[in-house]
Design a protein around this motif. Structure first.
Motif, PDB file in Angstrom:
ATOM      1  N   ASP A 177     -54.383  10.807   7.612  1.00  0.00           N
ATOM      2  CA  ASP A 177     -53.570  10.304   7.552  1.00  0.00           C
ATOM      3  C   ASP A 177     -52.987   9.086   5.948  1.00  0.00           C
ATOM      4  N   LEU A 178     -54.563   9.162   5.183  1.00  0.00           N
ATOM      5  CA  LEU A 178     -53.719   8.506   4.009  1.00  0.00           C
ATOM      6  C   LEU A 178     -53.722   8.953   3.445  1.00  0.00           C
ATOM      7  N   ILE A 181     -66.283  11.002   1.375  1.00  0.00           N
ATOM      8  CA  ILE A 181     -65.266  11.135   1.476  1.00  0.00           C
ATOM      9  C   ILE A 181     -65.276   9.141   2.681  1.00  0.00           C
ATOM     10  N   ARG A 182     -66.366   8.907   2.647  1.00  0.00           N
ATOM     11  CA  ARG A 182     -66.401   7.640   3.360  1.00  0.00           C
ATOM     12  C   ARG A 182     -65.750   6.827   1.898  1.00  0.00           C
ATOM     13  N   ARG A 183     -65.513   7.195   0.761  1.00  0.00           N
ATOM     14  CA  ARG A 183     -65.293   5.964  -0.557  1.00  0.00           C
ATOM     15  C   ARG A 183     -63.820   6.371  -0.144  1.00  0.00           C
ATOM     16  N   GLN A 184     -63.202   8.047   0.258  1.00  0.00           N
ATOM     17  CA  GLN A 184     -61.815   7.531   0.655  1.00  0.00           C
ATOM     18  C   GLN A 184     -61.794   7.267   1.689  1.00  0.00           C
ATOM     19  N   MET A 185     -62.238   6.779   2.498  1.00  0.00           N
ATOM     20  CA  MET A 185     -61.867   6.261   3.806  1.00  0.00           C
ATOM     21  C   MET A 185     -62.110   4.742   3.838  1.00  0.00           C
ATOM     22  N   MET A 186     -62.855   4.564   2.386  1.00  0.00           N
ATOM     23  CA  MET A 186     -63.287   2.813   2.202  1.00  0.00           C
ATOM     24  C   MET A 186     -61.707   2.317   1.635  1.00  0.00           C
ATOM     25  N   ASP A 214     -39.703 -12.009   1.716  1.00  0.00           N
ATOM     26  CA  ASP A 214     -38.153 -11.642   1.856  1.00  0.00           C
ATOM     27  C   ASP A 214     -38.459 -10.758   0.414  1.00  0.00           C
ATOM     28  N   ASP A 215     -39.554  -9.828   0.277  1.00  0.00           N
ATOM     29  CA  ASP A 215     -39.760  -9.528  -1.206  1.00  0.00           C
ATOM     30  C   ASP A 215     -39.542  -7.728  -0.324  1.00  0.00           C
ATOM     31  N   SER A 216     -39.223  -6.965  -1.154  1.00  0.00           N
ATOM     32  CA  SER A 216     -38.996  -5.825  -0.458  1.00  0.00           C
ATOM     33  C   SER A 216     -40.075  -5.088  -2.224  1.00  0.00           C
ATOM     34  N   PHE A 217     -41.013  -3.811  -1.196  1.00  0.00           N
ATOM     35  CA  PHE A 217     -41.465  -2.924  -1.926  1.00  0.00           C
ATOM     36  C   PHE A 217     -41.515  -1.232  -2.101  1.00  0.00           C
ATOM     37  N   LEU A 218     -41.862  -0.429  -3.230  1.00  0.00           N
ATOM     38  CA  LEU A 218     -41.577   0.606  -2.841  1.00  0.00           C
ATOM     39  C   LEU A 218     -43.113   0.869  -3.862  1.00  0.00           C
ATOM     40  N   ILE A 219     -44.108   1.640  -2.804  1.00  0.00           N
ATOM     41  CA  ILE A 219     -45.595   1.734  -3.104  1.00  0.00           C
ATOM     42  C   ILE A 219     -45.498   3.068  -3.227  1.00  0.00           C
ATOM     43  N   VAL A 220     -45.775   3.834  -4.147  1.00  0.00           N
ATOM     44  CA  VAL A 220     -46.088   4.785  -4.528  1.00  0.00           C
ATOM     45  C   VAL A 220     -47.460   5.420  -4.814  1.00  0.00           C
ATOM     46  N   ARG A 221     -48.449   6.600  -4.216  1.00  0.00           N
ATOM     47  CA  ARG A 221     -49.406   6.574  -4.032  1.00  0.00           C
ATOM     48  C   ARG A 221     -49.755   8.213  -4.859  1.00  0.00           C
ATOM     49  N   PHE A 222     -50.853   8.685  -5.758  1.00  0.00           N
ATOM     50  CA  PHE A 222     -51.250   9.668  -5.731  1.00  0.00           C
ATOM     51  C   PHE A 222     -52.318   9.915  -6.329  1.00  0.00           C
ATOM     52  N   GLY A 223     -53.010  11.184  -6.131  1.00  0.00           N
ATOM     53  CA  GLY A 223     -54.941  11.175  -6.678  1.00  0.00           C
ATOM     54  C   GLY A 223     -55.043  11.995  -7.867  1.00  0.00           C
ATOM     55  N   TYR A 279     -55.158  27.211 -15.030  1.00  0.00           N
ATOM     56  CA  TYR A 279     -54.000  26.534 -14.262  1.00  0.00           C
ATOM     57  C   TYR A 279     -53.878  26.535 -12.020  1.00  0.00           C
ATOM     58  N   ASP A 280     -55.216  27.542 -11.812  1.00  0.00           N
ATOM     59  CA  ASP A 280     -54.614  28.176 -10.526  1.00  0.00           C
ATOM     60  C   ASP A 280     -54.600  26.527 -10.186  1.00  0.00           C
ATOM     61  N   PRO A 281     -53.453  26.550  -9.308  1.00  0.00           N
ATOM     62  CA  PRO A 281     -53.101  24.767  -8.280  1.00  0.00           C
ATOM     63  C   PRO A 281     -54.045  24.239  -7.067  1.00  0.00           C
ATOM     64  N   ARG A 282     -54.294  25.769  -6.626  1.00  0.00           N
ATOM     65  CA  ARG A 282     -55.971  25.258  -6.130  1.00  0.00           C
ATOM     66  C   ARG A 282     -56.963  24.254  -5.877  1.00  0.00           C
ATOM     67  N   TYR A 283     -56.957  24.099  -7.235  1.00  0.00           N
ATOM     68  CA  TYR A 283     -57.902  23.088  -8.321  1.00  0.00           C
ATOM     69  C   TYR A 283     -57.278  22.331  -9.008  1.00  0.00           C
ATOM     70  N   TYR A 284     -56.378  22.047  -8.879  1.00  0.00           N
ATOM     71  CA  TYR A 284     -55.278  20.849  -9.499  1.00  0.00           C
ATOM     72  C   TYR A 284     -54.715  20.016  -8.182  1.00  0.00           C
ATOM     73  N   ALA A 285     -54.356  20.803  -7.114  1.00  0.00           N
ATOM     74  CA  ALA A 285     -53.621  20.296  -6.633  1.00  0.00           C
ATOM     75  C   ALA A 285     -54.316  18.597  -5.928  1.00  0.00           C
ATOM     76  N   THR A 286     -53.103  17.447  -5.992  1.00  0.00           N
ATOM     77  CA  THR A 286     -54.238  16.574  -4.741  1.00  0.00           C
ATOM     78  C   THR A 286     -52.711  16.099  -3.980  1.00  0.00           C
ATOM     79  N   TYR A 287     -52.794  14.540  -3.404  1.00  0.00           N
ATOM     80  CA  TYR A 287     -51.276  14.305  -2.865  1.00  0.00           C
ATOM     81  C   TYR A 287     -50.558  13.437  -3.385  1.00  0.00           C
ATOM     82  N   TYR A 288     -49.335  12.736  -3.395  1.00  0.00           N
ATOM     83  CA  TYR A 288     -48.494  11.829  -3.743  1.00  0.00           C
ATOM     84  C   TYR A 288     -48.032  11.172  -2.059  1.00  0.00           C
ATOM     85  N   ALA A 289     -47.724  10.125  -2.201  1.00  0.00           N
ATOM     86  CA  ALA A 289     -47.524   9.779  -1.161  1.00  0.00           C
ATOM     87  C   ALA A 289     -46.390   8.373  -1.563  1.00  0.00           C
TER      88      ALA A 289
END
Length: 570
Positions: free
Chosen positions: A257-258, A423-428, A446-455, A482-492
């Motif tokens: 879910d993170l 993993i513990r720190r990620q869950m933290m 009353d405020d609106s927010f757009l939050i973009v997270r990424f590794g 630059y094999d993407p398997r070693y450079y891929a993280t996430y953005y949400a």
């Protein structure tokens, strides 16, 4: 007539000979010390040979100036000792030894950062200089040798030629400065490599001018002020990626879910860094450009770009009325971050000193509280706010347990202790983030927010997890290509009181340099001409930037920015 006795001068000659040998021994000791320093800090015959050629070059150059070999060896000895100490200091902070570019790019921020880390450094250097002056004078005064300057000059030229020839024949590999050894030989060889790149490509790769290319229009003055825009929070999640990409890893329930956005989708962010250099990604997500365009110079990208690239996500948001901030977790003079971020449009960089802490590795709630306090202070100005927030608790190493009090009910899933700690720190972070969102909803209803997270990049431990049976040389090839398997993280993408705008630019997989474009599209921000052009590249290259057409698209885009005056003096 009585003959006068002859004066026996043999004792005088013997004393003179003993004096000569003592003075010669003093000079020999200087050379022996210089050789010992190199042998103790260089590893491998090739590195030792290069380091001794460097020493020979410095010594011959010194003789050409002073005419005396003693002082010509003493000065290089002091210089090399200082360089090795500086290189070890740099490696301790950045995991990279000293290179030629450290001297080619000299700025006040570097000295300011060293003074921030070691406030007593100036006094120690002054004391060392005072103590060394009498010793250098003694070596100068008692040196019995004299060498012709032309002979020394010929030796310097021969040493330089051999050094360059060997450096070209066996070029420096990208991974070598990250080993923490061979400080002098790597420094010398990096000079040859840097000079070669500067001569061929300059600081930044850019396509040649094309007579048929349409110039990029100037940026518009702004966008409609009457439109209510969301506050934007860009959240850098240190070293975080979905570790399920590695085989056999056990994770707790709800781990995935993170990485999901508010729409339930998991998206991939392809960084240009792996294992460490956060500032590569910092450059990507602020400037919207590729560090790979800087070639071997990329490690110094923020120092090179500071004041020379007037473009970025914060600047585009400022044109739409935003106030822009960066909550920077270390000293603002680190790698010239303050000046670099200002040139991208950051109004104010708040570093760790201003946040009132002396260490950069703080728990996630600390930085979330700093962000909420910033919003509270700025909210009364009735303008939207952009905040670049860094999280640092997931920084290496993971061999020790960081703040176990923050996860009192944690149960390790059963991997190695290092992986379970990661993993513990990620869950933290996941728990702290949920609390942050809840507080934003309650504190600012009353405020609106757009939050973009990424590794920002994968952790170094991923290199041995993703393909555990891979040989070291094959792994190096993966990383260098630059094999993407070693450079891929996430953005949400998350939102509060705001519906993110749907756009073809919000792709499932994007290169790091496109994140500024994704954020503007999701927030409904009108694009300036440079981001419009970059969006066209993104769509036709399907989310690739530098890798598209072997860098041709990135080089062409760099040329457009140079011709438009957005990139200067590169």
């Amino acid at each position: 007539m009585t003959a006068l006795p002859l004066h026996d001068n043999r004792p005088i000659l013997a004393a003179s000979a003993r004096g000569w040998w003592l003075r010669a021994t003093l000079v020999a000791m200087v050379y022996a010390a210089a050789g010992a320093v190199l042998i103790l800090t260089e590893y491998g015959p090739f590195a030792i040979l290069l380091s001794f050629l460097t020493l020979a070059l410095l010594v011959f150059a010194g003789i050409a100036v002073f005419g005396r070999p003693g002082i010509a060896a003493a000065l290089p000895l002091a210089l090399m000792a200082a360089l090795i100490a500086l290189s070890q200091f740099k490696y301790g902070i950045l995991q990279l030894t000293l290179t030629f570019l450290d001297f080619l790019i000299i700025d006040s921020a570097t000295f300011s950062f060293m003074n921030s880390v070691f406030p007593s450094l100036r006094g120690q250097l002054a004391l060392a200089a005072l103590l060394s002056i009498p010793l250098l004078w003694l070596i100068w005064r008692f040196d019995p040798f004299r060498i012709r300057r032309l002979t020394a000059l010929a030796g310097a030229v021969a040493s330089l030629a051999a050094l360059v020839a060997l450096s070209v024949a066996v070029p420096e590999q990208p991974w070598e400065p990250f080993q923490g050894v061979n400080h002098i030989s790597n420094l010398a060889r990096s000079g040859v490599a840097s000079a070669s790149q500067l001569a061929s490509d300059g600081w930044l790769e850019a396509a040649a001018k094309s007579p048929g290319e349409t110039p990029m229009p100037a940026a518009s003055a702004g966008c409609a002020a009457s439109v209510r825009r969301p506050h934007i929070i860009m959240l850098l999640d240190e070293s975080s990626f979905d570790i399920r990409a590695a085989p056999g890893i056990k994770v707790p329930a709800g781990y995935g879910d993170l990485f999901k956005s508010i729409d339930g989708r998991q998206r991939t962010f392809v960084a240009e860094a792996t294992g460490g250099p956060t500032w590569y990604t910092e450059f990507n997500v602020l400037s919207g450009l590729s560090v790979r365009s800087f070639g071997k110079m990329k490690f110094y990208v923020t120092r090179i770009a500071a004041g020379r690239i007037a473009r970025g996500l914060p600047m585009a948001l400022r044109h739409c009325g935003y106030r822009t901030f960066s909550l920077y977790p270390t000293y603002g003079n680190f790698l010239d971050a303050r000046e670099y971020q200002h040139s991208t449009g950051i109004d104010r960089l708040i570093d760790m000193a201003e946040m009132g802490v002396s260490e950069d590795m703080q728990p996630d709630p600390f930085y979330f509280d700093q962000a909420r306090s910033l919003i509270t202070r700025e909210r009364q100005k009735q303008v939207p706010l952009f905040a670049f927030v860094y999280l640092t608790a997931n920084h290496f190493p993971w061999t020790s347990v960081y703040r176990p009090d923050l996860t009192p009910h944690w149960q390790a899933p059963g991997n190695t202790p290092e992986i379970d700690e990661y993993i513990r720190r990620q869950m933290m972070t996941a728990d702290a983030y949920q609390e942050f969102v809840a507080r934003l909803k309650s504190d600012f209803p009353d405020d609106s927010f757009l939050i973009v997270r990424f590794g920002d990049h994968q952790p170094a431990i991923s290199h041995r997890l993703i393909e555990p049976r891979l040989a070291p040389r094959e792994l190096a090839d993966r990383l260098l290509t630059y094999d993407p398997r070693y450079y891929a993280t996430y953005y949400a993408i998350d939102a509060i009181n705001f519906e993110p705008v749907k756009s073809p630019a919000v792709m499932d997989t994007v290169d790091a340099a496109y994140l500024p474009l994704v954020i503007q599209e999701a927030a409904g921000i009108p694009l300036d001409p440079s981001f419009e052009e970059q969006k066209n590249i993104m769509l036709r290259c399907k989310g690739l930037f530098y890798a598209c057409k072997d860098g041709a698209e990135a080089r062409r885009f760099n040329r457009l920015l140079i011709d438009a005056g957005i990139i200067k003096k590169l």
